[in-house]
Design a protein around this motif. Structure first.
Motif, mmCIF file in Angstrom:
data_model
loop_
_atom_site.group_PDB
_atom_site.id
_atom_site.type_symbol
_atom_site.label_atom_id
_atom_site.label_comp_id
_atom_site.label_asym_id
_atom_site.label_seq_id
_atom_site.Cartn_x
_atom_site.Cartn_y
_atom_site.Cartn_z
ATOM 1 N N LEU A 260 28.715 47.101 41.309
ATOM 2 C CA LEU A 260 28.554 46.458 40.059
ATOM 3 C C LEU A 260 28.962 47.563 39.137
ATOM 4 N N ALA A 261 28.871 48.671 39.424
ATOM 5 C CA ALA A 261 29.380 49.712 38.585
ATOM 6 C C ALA A 261 30.906 49.685 38.707
ATOM 7 N N PHE A 262 31.423 49.754 39.691
ATOM 8 C CA PHE A 262 32.919 49.253 39.743
ATOM 9 C C PHE A 262 33.538 48.233 39.143
ATOM 10 N N ALA A 263 32.707 47.023 39.198
ATOM 11 C CA ALA A 263 32.867 46.091 38.404
ATOM 12 C C ALA A 263 33.242 46.241 36.885
ATOM 13 N N VAL A 286 42.506 36.934 35.948
ATOM 14 C CA VAL A 286 42.416 36.519 37.410
ATOM 15 C C VAL A 286 42.742 37.788 38.184
ATOM 16 N N VAL A 287 43.608 38.722 37.787
ATOM 17 C CA VAL A 287 43.770 39.858 38.713
ATOM 18 C C VAL A 287 42.415 40.800 38.663
ATOM 19 N N SER A 288 41.742 40.765 37.333
ATOM 20 C CA SER A 288 40.484 41.600 37.438
ATOM 21 C C SER A 288 39.516 40.814 38.480
ATOM 22 N N ALA A 289 39.326 39.617 38.392
ATOM 23 C CA ALA A 289 38.234 38.904 39.286
ATOM 24 C C ALA A 289 38.644 39.123 40.617
ATOM 25 N N SER A 290 39.969 39.326 40.995
ATOM 26 C CA SER A 290 40.118 39.460 42.196
ATOM 27 C C SER A 290 40.117 40.947 42.743
ATOM 28 N N ALA A 291 40.348 41.586 41.937
ATOM 29 C CA ALA A 291 40.031 43.282 42.149
ATOM 30 C C ALA A 291 38.649 43.479 42.320
ATOM 31 N N ILE A 292 37.753 42.870 41.480
ATOM 32 C CA ILE A 292 36.359 43.192 41.582
ATOM 33 C C ILE A 292 35.944 42.559 42.735
ATOM 34 N N LEU A 293 36.217 41.125 43.378
ATOM 35 C CA LEU A 293 35.485 40.739 44.559
ATOM 36 C C LEU A 293 35.831 41.552 45.640
ATOM 37 N N PHE A 294 37.137 42.036 45.775
ATOM 38 C CA PHE A 294 37.331 42.722 47.270
ATOM 39 C C PHE A 294 36.085 43.590 47.527
ATOM 40 N N PRO A 295 36.158 44.825 46.566
ATOM 41 C CA PRO A 295 35.011 45.820 46.854
ATOM 42 C C PRO A 295 33.641 45.346 46.621
ATOM 43 N N VAL A 296 33.292 44.490 45.875
ATOM 44 C CA VAL A 296 31.774 44.030 45.354
ATOM 45 C C VAL A 296 31.191 43.420 46.778
ATOM 46 N N LEU A 297 32.313 42.449 47.337
ATOM 47 C CA LEU A 297 31.724 41.714 48.632
ATOM 48 C C LEU A 297 31.606 42.695 49.812
ATOM 49 N N TYR A 298 32.561 43.386 49.991
ATOM 50 C CA TYR A 298 32.339 44.143 51.308
ATOM 51 C C TYR A 298 31.446 45.361 51.250
ATOM 52 N N LEU A 299 31.428 45.874 49.803
ATOM 53 C CA LEU A 299 30.304 46.856 49.686
ATOM 54 C C LEU A 299 28.806 46.245 49.986
ATOM 55 N N ALA A 300 28.692 45.292 49.244
ATOM 56 C CA ALA A 300 27.426 44.684 49.522
ATOM 57 C C ALA A 300 26.804 44.087 50.770
ATOM 58 N N THR A 314 35.551 32.380 47.836
ATOM 59 C CA THR A 314 35.198 32.556 46.122
ATOM 60 C C THR A 314 36.475 32.557 45.571
ATOM 61 N N LEU A 315 37.707 33.128 46.390
ATOM 62 C CA LEU A 315 39.071 33.282 45.760
ATOM 63 C C LEU A 315 39.442 31.753 45.444
ATOM 64 N N ALA A 316 39.425 31.041 46.535
ATOM 65 C CA ALA A 316 39.798 29.690 46.449
ATOM 66 C C ALA A 316 39.205 28.711 45.059
ATOM 67 N N SER A 317 37.695 29.104 45.173
ATOM 68 C CA SER A 317 37.132 28.383 44.220
ATOM 69 C C SER A 317 37.212 29.027 42.708
ATOM 70 N N LEU A 318 37.633 30.439 42.546
ATOM 71 C CA LEU A 318 38.238 30.874 41.475
ATOM 72 C C LEU A 318 39.497 30.125 40.869
ATOM 73 N N GLY A 319 40.357 29.982 41.908
ATOM 74 C CA GLY A 319 41.714 29.536 41.389
ATOM 75 C C GLY A 319 41.242 27.918 40.995
ATOM 76 N N LEU A 320 40.326 27.157 41.437
ATOM 77 C CA LEU A 320 39.987 25.836 41.279
ATOM 78 C C LEU A 320 39.513 26.037 39.765
#
Length: 485
Positions: A260-263, A286-300, A314-320
């Motif tokens: 969360l702090a990284f986001a 879009v770039v910020s969301a993708s950059a947030i999702l990678f570390p947030v999901l793998y860290l948690a 999540t990335l596919a749904s974000l595109g939608l």
């Protein structure tokens, strides 16, 4: 006796039942009486290799992956990660200085300077005779007995920081008595005549304040109320939040807090400066969301294929969500000019696309709820597929049953969160005296409705999408054949 005629190992034969028992061959020499028969259960069962080797020899849930799954997932995520990095390079902010907006500018054109102060005394006083805002070395004193009809409250504040630290100033607060009258501009007041008028802060002795500094023509300094000090209370609530999350979720909760702090760091040091530089708000979001999702999901949730399937979902749904947001803003003719903050931003820097800013807000706003749903769906599908005898279609159907319950509860969360944020606006519209249809179709309400609709649709579509991805990645376990005694 030769090895060829050696008796078999008792561990290699099954216990004989009474119906199957055969008399032993006659002994070559007299033997002692046979020992008492033992219970068949005491003998070791026969070793068999009739079962299939599908068990996991590692701790934790079984993740039986198809041969194609791992390289496919790693390849897709690698492509997305590279695209995110390239986008971040092209959209990287210059971090150059920007002019300060008028509402945040002091009289000398620089940023507003604030000092800390503490309210130490209060009294009734006449609004024009208390010398509000001026600095004095001695604590101002007011006689309550001679000023009982004063229309203002004088709050004496001691300055605890800044160039006048240790000195005093007076803050004037008008009460309802100052609004007495029967003219055309008079409006009905609520509460006691001695209460501050609407829109004025209510000070109490002991309050910690932030006062803004402004220069006066004679070279002195005048102080006025700017805000309350919230540093220590906010720190307390932040610590309580971290303690509660870590106490319940242990190390996973701690990793989630780090994510969360990284986001927030990405939003503060990349997204906001990049938008101010004039880059497309949608591309930045879009770039910020993708950059947030990678570390947030793998860290948690750790490095695993189920986490990767949730990330893909999540990335596919974000595109939608991006596509739906574009259609919603276009079909509803949303301009973003209904809010005071967006109007100020447009006046400050007209190059920022307000409709693009709306789209960016929609995208960022869906991150949290999509993350919650997709990780749940991926975990449920992997767990169902680990049950022997369950097919991919069985795991998909079971995951969808879980997802339907999750959608029903999460949609409420989404709607009520937006309704709570827009509550003051809804109250104003409620007393506006306009038809309900006119209020609903007004831009201020339409934006919140569109935000809710887009988030809800993306949320609903993320369930079958993520469940299908997770079901395609697992290899079901064959049910073990029944063994006979």
């Amino acid at each position: 006796m030769s090895p060829r005629h050696a008796l078999p190992d008792p561990d290699d034969v099954a216990p004989a039942t009474p119906a199957q028992a055969t008399p032993p061959p006659p002994p070559a020499a007299p033997v002692a009486a046979p020992a008492p028969a033992t219970e068949p259960a005491a003998r070791k069962p026969r070793k068999t290799h009739a079962h299939t080797h599908t068990h996991s020899h590692h701790g934790g849930p079984v993740e039986n992956l198809a041969h194609f799954a791992k390289p496919l997932v790693v390849g897709l995520l690698t492509v997305i990660a590279v695209a995110t990095a390239v986008g971040a390079i092209f959209l990287w902010p210059t971090h150059s200085d920007h002019p300060i907006p008028v509402q945040f500018r002091s009289a000398d054109g620089g940023p507003i300077k604030t000092v800390q102060a503490s309210v130490i005394a209060q009294s009734r006083a006449d609004c024009g005779t208390m010398g509000a805002g001026s600095v004095s070395e001695q604590q101002p004193m007011f006689d309550d007995d001679s000023d009982t009809t004063g229309a203002c409250i004088a709050s004496v504040a001691e300055l605890t920081s800044g160039p006048d630290k240790g000195n005093y100033t007076v803050l004037s607060t008008a009460t309802n008595r100052a609004q007495s009258g029967t003219g055309p501009d008079h409006y009905e007041t609520h509460g006691s005549p001695d209460d501050p008028i609407a829109g004025q802060p209510t000070f109490k002795v002991g309050d910690k304040l932030r006062l803004s500094m402004s220069s006066v023509p004679d070279g002195g300094t005048r102080y006025s109320f700017f805000d309350y000090q919230r540093g220590i209370p906010l720190l307390f609530w932040a610590i309580a939040f971290v303690v509660a999350v870590v106490a319940v979720a242990t190390w996973r909760g701690l990793r989630a807090v780090i994510g969360l702090a990284f986001a927030f760091a990405i939003l503060a040091f990349f997204a906001l400066p990049s938008i101010l530089d004039g880059h497309s708000p949608v591309a930045v979001a879009v770039v910020s969301a993708s950059a947030i999702l990678f570390p947030v999901l793998y860290l948690a949730h750790g490095l695993s294929m189920r986490t990767s399937s949730a990330l893909l979902g999540t990335l596919a749904s974000l595109g939608l969500a991006v596509g739906l947001s574009k259609v919603a803003v276009s079909t509803l003719s949303l301009t973003g000019l209904s809010g005071e903050s967006t109007m100020s931003l447009q006046l400050y820097q007209g190059s920022i696309s307000l409709s693009g800013l709306l789209l960016a807000g929609f995208v960022i706003g869906t991150l949290g709820v999509l993350n919650d749903v997709t990780i749940t769906q991926a975990s449920a599908t992997f767990e169902l597929a680990s049950v022997p005898g369950e097919s991919r279609m069985d795991a998909f159907r079971g995951g969808m049953r879980v997802g339907r319950d999750h959608i029903a509860s999460t949609v409420y969360t989404l709607v009520f969160a937006y309704a709570g944020a827009a509550l003051p606006l809804l109250l104003l519209f409620y007393v506006a005296g306009q038809p309900v249809t006119g209020l609903i179709t007004g831009e201020a309400v339409a934006i919140e409705l569109a935000r809710t609709f887009v988030g809800g649709i993306a949320l609903a579509l993320s369930v079958p999408l993520t469940t299908a991805i997770a079901a395609a990645l697992v290899t079901p376990i064959a049910k073990e054949p029944a063994t006979t005694a």
